[in-house]
Design an enzyme around this catalytic site. Sequence first.
Site, short mmCIF file in Angstrom:
data_model
loop_
_atom_site.label_atom_id
_atom_site.label_comp_id
_atom_site.label_asym_id
_atom_site.label_seq_id
_atom_site.Cartn_x
_atom_site.Cartn_y
_atom_site.Cartn_z
N ARG A 172 31.82 106.36 47.70
CA ARG A 172 32.41 107.24 48.71
C ARG A 172 33.44 108.21 48.16
O ARG A 172 33.60 109.30 48.67
CB ARG A 172 33.05 106.41 49.83
CG ARG A 172 32.03 105.76 50.75
CD ARG A 172 32.75 105.12 51.93
NE ARG A 172 31.85 104.26 52.67
CZ ARG A 172 32.19 103.07 53.17
NH1 ARG A 172 33.43 102.61 53.01
NH2 ARG A 172 31.32 102.35 53.84
N HIS A 232 34.21 98.16 67.42
CA HIS A 232 35.58 98.35 66.94
C HIS A 232 36.32 99.24 67.94
O HIS A 232 35.76 100.18 68.49
CB HIS A 232 35.59 99.10 65.60
CG HIS A 232 35.12 98.30 64.43
ND1 HIS A 232 34.66 97.01 64.50
CD2 HIS A 232 35.05 98.65 63.11
CE1 HIS A 232 34.33 96.60 63.26
NE2 HIS A 232 34.55 97.58 62.42
N CYS A 237 33.10 102.28 58.77
CA CYS A 237 32.92 102.26 60.23
C CYS A 237 34.14 102.78 61.01
O CYS A 237 33.99 103.54 61.97
CB CYS A 237 32.56 100.86 60.69
SG CYS A 237 33.55 99.57 59.91
N ARG A 272 41.76 92.58 62.46
CA ARG A 272 40.49 91.95 62.86
C ARG A 272 40.74 91.15 64.12
O ARG A 272 41.72 90.39 64.21
CB ARG A 272 40.02 91.02 61.73
CG ARG A 272 38.60 90.54 61.85
CD ARG A 272 37.58 91.61 61.59
NE ARG A 272 37.66 92.17 60.25
CZ ARG A 272 36.89 93.15 59.80
NH1 ARG A 272 35.97 93.70 60.58
NH2 ARG A 272 37.04 93.60 58.57
N ASN A 328 30.36 99.32 65.88
CA ASN A 328 30.53 99.52 64.44
C ASN A 328 29.22 99.39 63.68
O ASN A 328 29.08 99.96 62.60
CB ASN A 328 31.56 98.53 63.90
CG ASN A 328 31.25 97.10 64.29
OD1 ASN A 328 31.28 96.75 65.47
ND2 ASN A 328 30.92 96.28 63.32
#
Length: 337
Positions: free
Chosen positions: A101, A244, A131, A237, A318
Amino acid sequence: MKNPVNVAIVGATGAVGETMLKVLAEREFPIRELHLLASERSAGEKVDFNGRRIVVENLATFDPAGIDIALFSAGGDVSKEYAPKFAAAGAVVIDNSSAFRRDDDVPLVVAEVNPEQLKNRPRGIVANPNCSTMQMLTALAPIHREARIERINVATYQSVSGTGRRALEELGRQTAAMLNFQDPKPEVYPVQIAFNVIPHGGDFLDNGYTSEEMKLVWETRKILGDESIQVNATVVRVPVFYGHSEAVHIETREKISAARARELLEGAPGVEVVDEQRGGGYPTPVSHASGNDPVYVGRIREDISHPRGLSLWVVADNLRKGAALNAVQLAELVIAE
Ligand code: A2P
């Protein structure tokens, strides 16, 4: 219909891979041959696709010759080893891991935000964003274009499916154990996830942030093509299976009203505004996002603590927009070239 192409899904038995199959079928992606790849563990298993049973093949012994599009979601190490091999064999690789990325010669693309970057892929590899970045930027790009975002402060509320299949099983197992007065035994997460929230995603870095938090910084700058944007993220989380959520606070160079932001978002591709000021008049993972494609935005309001501040609540599946759907959208853009 477009000419059908040969598709490989690497990590087809995982949480994202399974969603890729659903999305390919729903969108009637033009497939000639479909190869489902995983580790030796799952090779030989059968998976349903469009009413057909397809046998999972072992990635390690698979010959990528003839594959046109390879969708990778089997973790960074697998991508680093195999994505270049698929690209060398002529495939366009769309990689859902974080392996490439940040590489300058690998475009990082959200289909609705910077699709023009897709063509610039000298290595034959395109990266699918993280995500949390994906859903945040689908919502923020229209506001950025109009009012220039200078700073983003975001806290995420991320579901366990983002960690993969074992994490989904862990939340289910721990929840059942707790309701039966048994020990929840953490395995995937460092502490109990059932009935808890964990302020930790990825690895801890020297600056005190985690790798999942820094992805929101690096990826936002790369996708929006603006190195000056400041991003402060806290990744959390939560015991949610799918979807999400993000509490996003932005500061813009030009003042933008909540009404104008709502108007921009109502016209934005991939976004659905759910913003009624009443109980339930906002998106949640369970009531809106899970199993659906849009990025949902609600709670749009001007920040009373800052003259050019705006707050929003952004929710998406997500596994869909955050991963599989965007990957398939990128594949559609590639075959349309
Ligand atoms: P397998 O079923 O063989 O373990 P998740 O993120 O939901 O845990 O899914 C990870 C996906 O990546 C699964 O499909 C898994 O396949 C696949 N995978 C993991 N390690 C490898 C590997 N070394 N080679 C090929 N596929 C792998």
